[in-house]
Design an enzyme around this catalytic site. Structure first.
Site: not given
Lengths: 272, 794
Positions: B74, B137
Site C-alpha cells: 500500500h 478504500h
C-alpha cells in the site's frame, strides 16, 4: 444608509460550510460582508458593528445532537446579550438551511411572542428519509412584512435548490392549525413548496422535498426582520448556477436567489 | 504477543518489546511476520535480520512495525515498482515502463507536479493550479461499509490538502455485487451487496456533505465479482494558488501533528489493505477501519488554508496509510533529512497505547506539517483559533536517521537509507490465455422491449436516488451538474467554475468498463481511457489530464499479474496517442475474497479545462427540428456489452479503441463545441447508440426520429447489433439546421453522419436497416424504465 456602508456578518463555527458563497452573494450586490468565526465574535464582542447577521448552511458542530441545537446553545451561552440587543434594534437576521435550524432551536423563529425559551417548531428528519439535493419551486406567500422578500410580488414562483436531510417543518401536532393561523394572521409565512406553475405541493414528494407541514419552506418573525428558509438562495444567484441554463436561449443575469438578498439591502438603504 | 523466546519485554514503564531476530530461523522469521501482523515476506524479513545483525542488536516492535508499514504494498507499491518477468522479457517497474513513461513522452508544459506529491498538479488560471487525486478504500468498506467509505473520502481530501490545495469537488466510483444476490449463496464473512451499497453510499454522502465539498462525478457498477470485495474509489479535486505551494522543509524545522487525536482505530490498515479478504477479516481487521469525523477535518482544512496563505509552514502531508510512520518517514526522506520524534507528545484518544501503536495508527483527520521554528507559535495559534489541536512532536534532523523516543527512552533508531530501500520484488506473470466465443442467437422481433430492458439494467439505470443524497452544489460553483435539468438527465461530466474572476471551468469525468476486462484487460483499459476522455470532450473539456486507479486481484498469481501488464500496456499506448498525460494514480491489489478475485478494474478519471464555461454543452436535446449527428464508426463489438449480458452472454468481440482516428475526431469536435455549433452532446457507452439517444430524448423532453441506414458502420447487418454495439469513440451531437454547413466543415474527414432529427412528438422512432420502426416508444416510457431500477428504497 448607503449600500456600500452596510456591513454583513456571516457567522461560522466548525462545520459551517456555506459561508463563502453566502458572503460572495452579499459582496456581489455591493455591500460589505465578512465571515467571522463565533470564537472571534466572542473575543472581539463586536457583533453590533454589523447591520445584518447571517447563519449560513452547513452542519454546525456536526449537528451531532439535532440540527442546529448545539450552535443555538452556544449562542445563548456566549453571545446572548449582544444578540438580544441586535434583535431589539430590529437588525435583520437571516438563517439559511442549517441557519434556519439554528434560529428555530434558539427560539427566534417563529417567535410568536418574541424569543421563546423553548423551540416552538422543529425541522425534523425528511420524509422520505435522507439527504436530498435538488432544485425546487417556491411560492412567495408574504404580504409585505418580511423585509427579506418585500421586493418579490406575492404569489411569485421562485426556483432555488434545497440540500438537507432535516428540513421537515413541523408544529406540535395538537397546536398545528392554531399556530398556522397565527402565521397567517401575523404575515409570518414567507415561502411554500409548489410546482413550476405555482400549485402547492400539498405534501407530495418531490415537489415538497421533505414532507414539511403545509409545504412550509421559510418563515419570518412577527417583525419581519428575522427570516429562516431551508432552500439556498446563494446557490441561485448567478445564471450559470441554474440547473437548465444550457437549455435556454436567453438566461437572465441573476437567479431568483438574488431577490432575497436584494430585498434586504433595499430595506436597509431605505430605512437607516 | 505469545510467550516465546522470540520476544522479550523491555524494562520500561510502558509496553516495549524487543524481537529476537538475531538468531531466528527462516521459519521463526515468518512466524514473527505473521504474529506481529507485519505482512513481510521471508526475503524482506531476512533483509531486516541482516540489517540488525550488522547493528549488533535486536529490533524493537516499533522498528519492525515501522519497516513493515514503509515496505507494505500500500505504501511502497512493490508490484508497480518491482521487476516482473513475463514471456521471456523482464519489465523493470510497470510504473516507470508504462505510466510515467507516457507522461514523460507527452511532457506537457502545464503539468506542475506529477507522481511526486500527494496529488497530481496541473496549471489552471490566474496563478492557480488544480490538484487531483483518486484513492481506493475497498477492504475497509467491505468490513464496515459506512465507515470505510466515509474515511475513504476523508483520506483523499487530506491528500489534496497535502499539496496545500483547497478541496473544491469530490468524485466517487463504486462497484457492488448484484443487489438481488441470493442470500443463501453468500459465503461466511461476506456482507450482502445491498447492505454494502446502503452503507457505502451513505458514508460517502455523509463525509462530503458534512465537509461542504460537492460530490460532482461518479459511477456505480454492479458485477458478481464485487460481491465479496466491494470497490470504492474516492476522488478529490483541489484549487491551489501556486505561489503558496510550499515544499522547502529543512533540518531544524519542527514536526507538527494537527487534527484528531490518535487512537487504536486504523491499526495495520495498510497491511490489511495489502492482503486478501477472508472469512475472518471482520474479526481480525475491524480495528483496521478508522472512525470518521468530517467536522474535525473541516476545521483542520480551515486552519491549513490560513497557514498556507500566511506561509507559516514549509511542507505538509496527510497522515493516511501507515499513519505517522509513513508521514514522518516520507517527509524526512523527501527533504533529504532524518527525523526525531517524541511519541509521548502525540495527543491520544485514551491512555495505554504502546509506542508502536501510536506510530502506525491511522486515526483520521490528522495532518503533519513542518514549521520553521520562528513560525511555530503563530502556526499553533491558527490551529487554536479554529479549535484544532496541534502539537510539536519532533523535528527534522541533518543526520539521516529516524529516531523515536517515548518518555525519554529511545524506542527506534533506523537508518533512513535502509528504511527506504526495501528488497526489490521480482514477480512472474503470464499473459492470460482464455478462449471466448461469440454467441449465436436470432435477432429479437421486438427491439423496443430490448431497449426498455437495457435502460433498466442496473449498470445503465439512473443513479439519481444516490446522486441526490450527495450535495453536488455546495460552494455554489457547479456550473454543469451531474443530473441535468428538470428530468435529471445524466451529464457526461460535471463542470466546476472555481474562480469568481474567471470563466474558466474544470470538467471532471470518468471511464470504467470492468466487464470488458473479463475478455481482455488491454482493451478494457483502452476503453476506460477513451470513455473518460470522450465524456470530457462531450461537455467541452480540453487539455485533459488522467488519473489511473487499478483494482486487481492477487499479483502473486501470474495470470492476474499478466492481465495487469496488459492493462498498463494499453495505458501507455492510448495515453500517448491521445496526448493525455497521467498525473496521479494508485493501485489496489489483493482484492480477493472467498468468492474469488475482483474482475480486473481500471478507473480512469479525466480532468479537463473548459476555456469558458459559457460554451459548456449538456446532453439533453434542445429544440425540435434540430439535426442529430453520430460521430464515429460502429463495429460489431458486443463482447462484454450490456446487450450480451441481458441475453446471458459475455462474448468475445470486446470494443477496441482506434486511438489515432479517435484523437482527430475529438479534436474536430472540440473545435465545433468552441464555435458554439454543438447544442447537445452525449457519449455512447453501455447500451450503445439506442441508450444514448433515448437518454438525450427523455432528458430534453423531446422526441427523436432516427434512421439506422445512415449510421456509419463496419460489418454490421443486424439492427440489434447496430443499436447496442458498444464501439468506443462515438458521440451523438445535436446541431441546428442553420449550423449544418459549419458543422460539416469542421468535421470534414472525420467519420460522421446525420442520422436523425429532434421532434416535438415525444417518441423515439428508429428506422431499421431493413425493417421500418424497429423502435417506436414514448419517451415517458423510456424515462420510466430508466428511473425504475434504483429508485429509492432499494
Amino acid at each position: 444608509m448607503k449600500r456600500e456602508e452596510i456591513k454583513v456578518c456571516v457567522m461560522r463555527v466548525g462545520g459551517t460550510n456555506c459561508d463563502a458563497e453566502t458572503q460572495r452573494a452579499f459582496q456581489e450586490l455591493g455591500v460589505q460582508a465578512e465571515t467571522l468565526h463565533l470564537n472571534e465574535l466572542i473575543k472581539r464582542r463586536n457583533l453590533l458593528d454589523y447591520q445584518v447577521l447571517v447563519f449560513p448552511g452547513g452542519f454546525s458542530f456536526g449537528d451531532y445532537v439535532r440540527a442546529g441545537v448545539i450552535l443555538a446553545r452556544w449562542l445563548s451561552a456566549e453571545l446572548d446579550k449582544e444578540l438580544k440587543t441586535f434583535i431589539e434594534e430590529n437588525r435583520p437576521i437571516l438563517g439559511i438551511c442549517n441557519g434556519f435550524q439554528v434560529l428555530v432551536e434558539y427560539g427566534l423563529l417563529p417567535g410568536f411572542e418574541g424569543v421563546s425559551a423553548y423551540p416552538e417548531a422543529t425541522l425534523a428528519t425528511n420524509i422520505p428519509q435522507g439527504y436530498n439535493c435538488r432544485w425546487i419551486h417556491l411560492k412567495h406567500e408574504n404580504k409585505g412584512k418580511c423585509i427579506f422578500t418585500n421586493k418579490i410580488p406575492t404569489g411569485k414562483v421562485l426556483h432555488i435548490p434545497v440540500a438537507h436531510s432535516e428540513g421537515r417543518f413541523l408544529f406540535p401536532k395538537e397546536k398545528e392549525q392554531q399556530l398556522l393561523d397565527k402565521l397567517y394572521e401575523n404575515d409570518m409565512l414567507v415561502l411554500r413548496y409548489c410546482n413550476e406553475s405555482g400549485e402547492y405541493a400539498e405534501g407530495s414528494y418531490p415537489t415538497n422535498p421533505n414532507g414539511s407541514f403545509h409545504d412550509i419552506a421559510g418563515i419570518c418573525n412577527r417583525e419581519g426582520t428575522i427570516f429562516g428558509l431551508m432552500p439556498h438562495p446563494e446557490r441561485a444567484l448567478y445564471w450559470w448556477q441554474q440547473p437548465d441554463w444550457t437549455r435556454r436561449e436567453q438566461v437572465p443575469q441573476y437567479g431568483d436567489g438574488k431577490l432575497i438578498f436584494e430585498s434586504l439591502i433595499d430595506h436597509l438603504t431605505k430605512r437607516f | 504477543m505469545t510467550q516465546s523466546s522470540l520476544y522479550s519485554s523491555r524494562d520500561t514503564p510502558f509496553s516495549l518489546h524487543e524481537i529476537n531476530t538475531q538468531n531466528a530461523s527462516d521459519q521463526q522469521l515468518l512466524e514473527i511476520s505473521s504474529e506481529l501482523g507485519l505482512g513481510l515476506s521471508l526475503q524482506e524479513m531476512k533483509q531486516v535480520q541482516a540489517y540488525f545483525q550488522a547493528q549488533k542488536r535486536n529490533p524493537t516492535d516499533v522498528e519492525l512495525q515501522t519497516i513493515a508499514q514503509t515496505w507494505s504494498e500500500h505504501c511502497y507499491h512493490k508490484t508497480f515498482k518491482g521487476k516482473i518477468r513475463i514471456d521471456g522479457k523482464e519489465i523493470n517497474s510497470l510504473f516507470k515502463t508504462y505510466i510515467a513513461k507516457a507522461t514523460r513522452e507527452i511532457n506537457p508544459r502545464w503539468c506542475v507536479s506529477v507522481f511526486e506529491d500527494n496529488a497530481g498538479i496541473i496549471s489552471f488560471d490566474r496563478g492557480y493550479a488544480i490538484a487531483a487525486k483518486v484513492e481506493t478504500h475497498n477492504h475497509p468498506s467491505a468490513v464496515e461499509p459506512f465507515g470505510g467509505a466515509a474515511t475513504g473520502v476523508g483520506g483523499v481530501i487530506r491528500d489534496v490538502l497535502g499539496v496545500w490545495a483547497d478541496p473544491i469537488a469530490c468524485t466517487d466510483v463504486l462497484g457492488f455485487g448484484p443487489l438481488d444476490y441470493d442470500y443463501t449463496k453468500l459465503p461466511a464473512g461476506v456482507k450482502h451487496p445491498k447492505y454494502v451499497y446502503m452503507g457505502v453510499t451513505a458514508g460517502i454522502g455523509a463525509y462530503g456533505n458534512n465537509m461542504g465539498i460537492p460530490t460532482v462525478n461518479g459511477a456505480i457498477y454492479f458485477d458478481e465479482s464485487y460481491t465479496g470485495n466491494v470497490v470504492v474509489y474516492c476522488g478529490c479535486i483541489g484549487l491551489l494558488p501556486l505561489r503558496k505551494f510550499r515544499k522547502n522543509a529543512q533540518a531544524g524545522h519542527v514536526i507538527v501533528v494537527a487534527g484528531g487525536k490518535t487512537g487504536r482505530d486504523g491499526i495495520h490498515g495498510v497491511t490489511f489493505a495489502s492482503a486478501e479478504l477472508t472469512e475472518k477479516s471482520e474479526e481480525v481487521s475491524r480495528p483496521a477501519v478508522q472512525i470518521a469525523d468530517p467536522i474535525e477535518e473541516e476545521k483542520l482544512k480551515r486552519a491549513l488554508m490560513e497557514i498556507r496563505d500566511r506561509e507559516f509552514a514549509s511542507a505538509t502531508t496527510d497522515l493516511g496509510g501507515g499513519g505517522m510512520s509513513s508521514a514522518v518517514g516520507e517527509t524526512a526522506e523527501r527533504f533529504g533529512c532524518g527525523a526525531t520524534v517524541d511519541l509521548s507528545k502525540v495527543p491520544l484518544k485514551y491512555a495505554g497505547l504502546a509506542p508502536w501503536e501510536i506510530f502506525v495508527s491511522e486515526s483520521q483527520e490528522r495532518m503533519l506539517l513542518t514549521v520553521p521554528p520562528e513560525n511555530l507559535e503563530q502556526a499553533l495559534a491558527v490551529f487554536e483559533k479554529e479549535g484544532v489541536e496541534a502539537t510539536a512532536v519532533g523535528k527534522l534532523t541533518r543526520e539521516k536517521r529516524l529516531q523515536l523516543s517515548f518518555e525519554g527512552v529511545t524506542v527506534a533508531d533506523i537508518d533512513m537509507q535502509f528504511l527506504f530501500k526495501p528488497p526489490e520484488s521480482m514477480k512472474t506473470a503470464t499473459y492470460p490465455v482464455v478462449s471466448f466465443e461469440e454467441p449465436e442467437f436470432p435477432e429479437p422481433e421486438n427491439l423496443t422491449e430490448a431497449l426498455l430492458q437495457l435502460l433498466s439494467a442496473p449498470n445503465i439505470a439512473s443513479k439519481e436516488s444516490v446522486v441526490r443524497t450527495y450535495d453536488h452544489e455546495v460552494k455554489g460553483n457547479t456550473a454543469l451538474k451531474p443530473l441535468h435539468g428538470k428530468y435529471a438527465g445524466p451529464n457526461d461530466a460535471s463542470i466546476i467554475k472555481p474562480l469568481d474572476n474567471s470563466w474558466k471551468g474544470v470538467a471532471i469525468s470518468c471511464g470504467m468498463n470492468p466487464n470488458y476486462g473479463k475478455i481482455d484487460a488491454y482493451w478494457m483499459a483502452a476503453a476506460a481511457i477513451d470513455e473518460a476522455v470522450r465524456n470530457n470532450v462531450a461537455v467541452g473539456g480540453r487539455r485533459i489530464a488522467l488519473l489511473d486507479n487499478f483494482v486487481w486481484g492477487n499479483p502473486e498469481k501470474p495470470e492476474r499479474l499478466g492481465s495487469l501488464v496488459r492493462a498498463c500496456e494499453a495505458c501507455y499506448d492510448i495515453a500517448t496517442a491521445y496526448r493525455t498525460p497521467f498525473i496521479s494514480g494508485k493501485d489496489s491489489l489483493y482484492n480477493e475474497s472467498p468468492i474469488g478475485a475482483v474482475t480486473p478494474t481500471l478507473l480512469i478519471t479525466a480532468v479537463g479545462i473548459v476555456p469558458d464555461i459559457r460554451s459548456a454543452v449538456s446532453m439533453d436535446l434542445k429544440t425540435p427540428g434540430n439535426l442529430l449527428y453520430l460521430v464515429g464508426n460502429t463495429y460489431p463489438e458486443l463482447g462484454g456489452s450490456e446487450y450480451y449480458k441481458l441475453k446471458g452472454f459475455l462474448g468475445k468481440s470486446v470494443p477496441k479503441t482506434r486511438a489515432t482516428q479517435a484523437r482527430k475526431t475529438y479534436y474536430a469536435l472540440t473545435k465545433a463545441v468552441g464555435e458554439g455549433v454543438v447544442k447537445a452532446c452525449h457519449d455512447l457507452s453501455e447500451g450503445g447508440l439506442a441508450v444514448a439517444a433515448a437518454e438525450m430524448a427523455f432528458a430534453g423532453g423531446y422526441g427523436l426520429e432516427m434512421d439506422l441506414r445512415a449510421v456509419p458502420r463496419k460489418l454490421i447487418t443486424r439492427d440489434d447489433f447496430l443499436l447496442f454495439s458498444e464501439s468506443n469513440s462515438r458521440i451523438l451531437v445535436e446541431v441546428t439546421e442553420k449550423d449544418r454547413e459549419e458543422f460539416e466543415k469542421l468535421m470534414k474527414g472525420r467519420v460522421h453522419a446525420e442520422i436523425g432529427r429532434v421532434t416535438k412528438n415525444p417518441r423515439l422512432i428508429i428506422q431499421g436497416l431493413k425493417r421500418p420502426a424497429v423502435v417506436d416508444v414514448p419517451i415517458a416510457d423510456l424515462r420510466a424504465s430508466w428511473k425504475r431500477t434504483l429508485s429509492s428504497g432499494v
